[in-house]
Design a protein around this motif. Structure first.
Motif, mmCIF file in Angstrom:
data_model
loop_
_atom_site.group_PDB
_atom_site.id
_atom_site.type_symbol
_atom_site.label_atom_id
_atom_site.label_comp_id
_atom_site.label_asym_id
_atom_site.label_seq_id
_atom_site.Cartn_x
_atom_site.Cartn_y
_atom_site.Cartn_z
ATOM 1 N N VAL A 154 37.102 36.995 42.390
ATOM 2 C CA VAL A 154 37.912 37.207 43.594
ATOM 3 C C VAL A 154 38.196 38.691 43.846
ATOM 4 C CG1 VAL A 154 40.111 36.701 44.714
ATOM 5 C CG2 VAL A 154 38.944 34.930 43.391
ATOM 6 N N PHE A 155 38.801 39.363 42.862
ATOM 7 C CA PHE A 155 39.254 40.733 43.100
ATOM 8 C C PHE A 155 38.197 41.785 42.792
ATOM 9 C CE2 PHE A 155 43.070 38.239 42.271
ATOM 10 C CZ PHE A 155 43.776 38.518 43.430
ATOM 11 N N GLY A 156 37.174 41.382 42.010
ATOM 12 C CA GLY A 156 36.126 42.346 41.679
ATOM 13 C C GLY A 156 34.963 42.268 42.652
ATOM 14 N N VAL A 157 34.514 41.016 42.900
ATOM 15 C CA VAL A 157 33.304 40.855 43.713
ATOM 16 C C VAL A 157 33.639 40.669 45.198
ATOM 17 C CG1 VAL A 157 31.219 39.500 44.052
ATOM 18 C CG2 VAL A 157 32.085 39.892 41.738
ATOM 19 N N ARG A 158 34.425 39.619 45.511
ATOM 20 C CA ARG A 158 34.718 39.325 46.922
ATOM 21 C C ARG A 158 35.511 40.431 47.588
ATOM 22 N NH1 ARG A 158 33.175 33.715 46.896
ATOM 23 N NH2 ARG A 158 31.096 34.260 46.199
ATOM 24 N N LEU A 159 36.678 40.757 47.007
ATOM 25 C CA LEU A 159 37.552 41.752 47.638
ATOM 26 C C LEU A 159 37.210 43.183 47.227
ATOM 27 C CD1 LEU A 159 40.945 39.842 47.242
ATOM 28 C CD2 LEU A 159 39.585 40.081 49.319
ATOM 29 N N ALA A 160 36.499 43.301 46.089
ATOM 30 C CA ALA A 160 36.106 44.620 45.571
ATOM 31 C C ALA A 160 37.281 45.587 45.453
ATOM 32 C CB ALA A 160 34.989 45.224 46.435
ATOM 33 N N TRP A 161 38.444 45.077 44.980
ATOM 34 C CA TRP A 161 39.598 45.956 44.764
ATOM 35 C C TRP A 161 39.503 46.694 43.431
ATOM 36 C CZ3 TRP A 161 44.450 42.500 46.203
ATOM 37 C CH2 TRP A 161 44.435 42.271 47.591
ATOM 38 N N PHE A 162 38.967 45.993 42.418
ATOM 39 C CA PHE A 162 38.918 46.576 41.069
ATOM 40 C C PHE A 162 37.490 46.539 40.552
ATOM 41 C CE2 PHE A 162 43.148 44.522 41.392
ATOM 42 C CZ PHE A 162 43.934 45.667 41.304
ATOM 43 N N PRO A 163 37.138 47.500 39.672
ATOM 44 C CA PRO A 163 35.813 47.429 39.033
ATOM 45 C C PRO A 163 35.737 46.195 38.138
ATOM 46 C CG PRO A 163 37.156 49.155 38.058
ATOM 47 C CD PRO A 163 37.911 48.644 39.237
ATOM 48 N N THR A 164 34.560 45.556 38.041
ATOM 49 C CA THR A 164 34.450 44.298 37.318
ATOM 50 C C THR A 164 34.310 44.493 35.810
ATOM 51 O OG1 THR A 164 32.083 44.309 37.670
ATOM 52 C CG2 THR A 164 33.394 43.078 39.244
ATOM 53 N N SER A 165 33.897 45.676 35.381
ATOM 54 C CA SER A 165 33.799 45.879 33.938
ATOM 55 C C SER A 165 33.808 47.367 33.633
ATOM 56 C CB SER A 165 32.522 45.248 33.383
ATOM 57 O OG SER A 165 31.407 45.978 33.838
ATOM 58 N N THR A 257 39.124 38.657 26.155
ATOM 59 C CA THR A 257 39.192 39.399 27.418
ATOM 60 C C THR A 257 38.272 40.617 27.409
ATOM 61 O OG1 THR A 257 41.472 38.686 27.640
ATOM 62 C CG2 THR A 257 40.776 40.506 29.025
ATOM 63 N N GLU A 258 38.258 41.327 26.283
ATOM 64 C CA GLU A 258 37.388 42.503 26.199
ATOM 65 C C GLU A 258 35.926 42.105 26.384
ATOM 66 O OE1 GLU A 258 38.152 44.709 22.643
ATOM 67 O OE2 GLU A 258 40.211 45.159 23.235
ATOM 68 N N ARG A 259 35.601 40.923 25.869
ATOM 69 C CA ARG A 259 34.230 40.429 26.021
ATOM 70 C C ARG A 259 33.933 40.116 27.497
ATOM 71 N NH1 ARG A 259 29.240 39.599 24.048
ATOM 72 N NH2 ARG A 259 28.554 37.450 23.854
ATOM 73 N N VAL A 260 34.911 39.518 28.195
ATOM 74 C CA VAL A 260 34.713 39.174 29.601
ATOM 75 C C VAL A 260 34.499 40.429 30.440
ATOM 76 C CG1 VAL A 260 35.799 38.169 31.656
ATOM 77 C CG2 VAL A 260 36.059 37.044 29.452
ATOM 78 N N PHE A 261 35.319 41.462 30.189
ATOM 79 C CA PHE A 261 35.296 42.651 31.036
ATOM 80 C C PHE A 261 34.448 43.781 30.462
ATOM 81 C CE2 PHE A 261 39.098 40.423 32.374
ATOM 82 C CZ PHE A 261 39.031 40.527 33.755
ATOM 83 N N GLY A 262 33.759 43.545 29.354
ATOM 84 C CA GLY A 262 32.997 44.611 28.720
ATOM 85 C C GLY A 262 33.868 45.817 28.419
ATOM 86 N N TYR A 263 35.097 45.545 27.965
ATOM 87 C CA TYR A 263 36.090 46.587 27.714
ATOM 88 C C TYR A 263 35.909 47.078 26.278
ATOM 89 C CZ TYR A 263 40.846 48.591 27.986
ATOM 90 O OH TYR A 263 41.934 49.425 28.010
ATOM 91 N N PRO A 264 35.549 48.345 26.079
ATOM 92 C CA PRO A 264 35.135 48.777 24.732
ATOM 93 C C PRO A 264 36.297 48.998 23.772
ATOM 94 C CG PRO A 264 35.024 50.617 26.246
ATOM 95 C CD PRO A 264 35.479 49.443 27.050
ATOM 96 N N GLY A 265 37.044 47.954 23.469
ATOM 97 C CA GLY A 265 38.126 48.060 22.500
ATOM 98 C C GLY A 265 37.675 47.551 21.147
ATOM 99 N N MET A 266 38.626 47.368 20.217
ATOM 100 C CA MET A 266 38.286 46.934 18.862
ATOM 101 C C MET A 266 37.818 45.474 18.851
ATOM 102 S SD MET A 266 37.938 48.399 16.099
ATOM 103 C CE MET A 266 37.088 47.585 14.750
ATOM 104 N N GLY A 267 38.332 44.663 19.805
ATOM 105 C CA GLY A 267 37.945 43.251 19.840
ATOM 106 C C GLY A 267 36.475 43.083 20.150
#
Lengths: 319, 296
Positions: A154-165, A257-267
């Motif tokens: 919704v907010f990443g692709v359709r509305l493009a408000w936030f980066p998806t990853s 969550t880090e896996r979903v967003f490709g967020y490079p944390g310790m998880g």
């Protein structure tokens, strides 16, 4: 009080020690020892023996454990097999990101749960109460990976408000950092918000029935003062305890969550290292997360003892 | 203490007295347990009769229908390999029902005897067993999953072992607290006074009256274990393709989120619905328990 705090610290230290033994044993009973992983088809008896001697793998298990603990205590967590980086460097870079994500998630969850729980408790049995309680059950049923994917959609692709990853360092661009962190934080917050709302409501309901609250009410103290001050303060201790328990949910949520967003944390690092069988990183990652969890719960128990004398008595008398 | 540590939220003691019929009456009079059962019973039926209900074989590949949107032939669309999503979700109910069932049974088999020993014998036995429980409670569930996946490899058995390791301590603790509350009641003291053997006191009086809090814990544990299984499978350490689980379907779909959002939305909705049903049921049971507690 001092004795109770010391006792609690002792339990924490004991638990951490047992956990370290378990992690050590797990790593030593892995299918495919590190040498086979590292050498693959090049493993000859000679190189194998040489590496075993180099890493001390030919020593008795107890000696190996003592040596490992010794290195850990000096901050030497070993070297990543896949990236050849020091594990301590990986930790220093990535663990803070995960902790910020968890704290942000907790903050959002509290912003929903505390006012929501207080409102539900103060209008017990009303439509608002039923709506909020059912709503919290719905929140509790949401898996992080599903909420995360929906937010992306919704907010990443359709509305493009936030980066998806991806990720941008706070120091490089604070606004861009925020844009990358909002959706992961909300994702982590959802499940906790549901659980916390119910806790706040339950402890407020109990407190609002106490004699001192009745007295304040009959003395004409304003409604919001009763909720915020008289009952709210006592309802804080059970809420803080549950926040402590939530750290585990937040931690597991952060990994997913880090896996979903490709967020490079310790998880994400932990999950990827496990897939790549990068055991030094896996071992340290699990130990550090477990240590963090035990530490938080120890601190939470001590803080709630400080706020609520009843918890103090409970700990002194055992459970 | 763990993430999913719900044990402290379950009050000790106080089981509804009376016949199974009375419990059943209470269950379908409470709106929450009723809604819970309305959601859960069909899911269990679907799981039992799954192979006869799927419109297509769950692993049959329909070339040309890759990542297909919902149509009249494939009601929920098709996945990356052109497999019918509805059929895969129907087969997936077996994991959704089976995993919590296995986890529930195993945690009872391990947790209840340990809790009974600790709660009835007290003293040193209680102290030692509860410290062990505390240690086990200090693993966040996902860390247990990752650690065990490292040792056992990914798969269904890893999921079940993980959840048993995570949840047995909670069962043990609630059993112990519940047994302690019941052992203080007069009929237990009386039974001991007239010389009933300990084993018969435990089985005939204590366990029979201490079971309800365990049931409440178990029902919210089952809801969590559905979420946990989906999470582990989502990360790739649980059920492996071509086998199926709702979490695995969602994970596979999330790569094609923009091209085929139905692959994420339907499995996600399915998970939310079942977990919500289980949570409602658990919450309703908890209400019954609290009411009993007040009446005493």
């Amino acid at each position: 009080m001092t004795i109770a705090v010391l006792r609690r610290l002792g339990i924490g230290a004991l638990t951490l020690w047992v956990v370290s033994i378990l992690v050590f044993l797990i790593i030593h009973h892995l299918p495919g020892d590190p040498i086979s992983v590292l050498l693959r088809q090049y493993a000859t008896p000679e190189t194998r023996a040489a590496l075993e001697a180099y890493w001390g793998l030919d020593q008795p298990l107890l000696d190996q454990y003592v040596a490992w603990m010794g290195r850990l205590l000096q901050g030497d967590f070993g070297t990543s097999i896949t990236s050849n980086l020091q594990v301590s460097d990986i930790l220093a870079e990535r663990l803070p990101r995960t902790m910020v994500l968890m704290l942000g998630g907790l903050l959002i969850a509290l912003l929903i749960a505390v006012p929501g729980g207080m409102l539900a408790a103060s209008r017990r049995g009303s439509l608002a109460d039923h709506g909020l309680t059912t709503g919290s059950l719905v929140l509790q049923a949401q898996p992080e990976f599903w909420i995360g994917s929906l937010l992306v959609l919704v907010f990443g692709v359709r509305l493009a408000w936030f980066p998806t990853s991806g990720y941008v360092d706070f120091a490089d661009d604070p606004l861009d950092w925020l844009a990358h962190s909002v959706m992961p934080m909300v994702t982590i917050a959802v499940v906790s918000a549901g659980l916390l709302l119910r806790t706040v409501r339950a402890s407020m309901v109990t407190e609002l029935q106490q004699d001192h609250v009745m007295l304040a009410r009959s003395n004409g103290v304003a409604g919001w003062r009763i909720i915020g001050l008289h009952a709210g303060r006592n309802a804080l201790a059970p809420t803080i305890t549950v926040v402590g328990l939530q750290v585990g949910i937040l931690m597991s949520g952060a990994v997913i969550t880090e896996r979903v967003f490709g967020y490079p944390g310790m998880g994400l690092t932990l999950v990827n290292s496990l897939i790549a069988r990068d055991y030094p990183v896996v071992q340290t990652g699990i130990l550090v997360f477990a240590g963090l969890f035990i530490l938080t719960n120890t601190v939470v128990d001590i803080v709630s003892m400080w706020i609520d004398p009843r918890a103090r008595a409970k700990l002194q008398g055992g459970r | 203490m763990t993430p999913t540590d719900i044990a402290p939220l379950v009050p000790a003691g106080a089981s509804p007295t009376g016949s199974p019929q009375r419990l059943w009456r209470q269950l379908h009079r409470n709106p929450k347990t009723l809604v819970g059962m309305i959601i859960l019973v069909p899911i269990v039926l679907v799981a039992i009769f799954a192979p006869w209900l799927t419109p297509y074989p769950y692993d049959a590949i329909y070339v040309g229908d890759v990542l297909g949107a919902p149509t009249s032939e494939h009601w929920l669309g098709t996945d990356l390999n052109g497999r019918d999503l509805l059929s895969r979700l129907i087969i997936g109910t077996r994991v959704v029902v089976g995993v919590p069932l296995a986890v529930g049974l195993l945690t009872l088999v391990i947790g209840v005897p340990i809790g009974l020993l600790a709660g009835y014998l007290r003293g040193v036995v209680d102290g030692v067993l509860m410290r062990v429980v505390d240690v086990f409670l200090s693993f966040p569930w996902l860390l247990v999953a990752l650690g065990l996946a490292a040792v056992l490899g990914a798969g269904l058995s890893t999921v079940i072992v993980t959840l048993v390791v995570v949840y047995w301590p909670q069962v043990a603790r609630v059993t112990r607290n519940s047994v302690m509350a019941v052992s203080e009641s007069e009929y237990v003291t009386a039974a001991a006074a007239i010389g009933e053997p300990r084993s018969s006191i435990v089985l005939r009086y204590v366990l029979r009256n201490a079971y309800f809090p365990i049931l409440v814990l178990l029902s919210s544990m089952l809801a969590f274990s559905i979420l946990n299984e989906a999470g582990i499978s989502f990360l790739g350490f649980g059920i492996q393709s071509p086998q199926t689980s709702w979490g695995l379907e969602l994970a596979a779909g999330s790569t094609y989120l923009t091209a085929a959002p139905h692959l994420v939305i339907f499995p996600g909705l399915a998970i939310v619905l079942v977990v919500l049903g289980m949570n409602m049921f658990a919450d309703g049971l908890g209400d019954l328990l609290n009411r009993q507690g007040r009446e005493r």
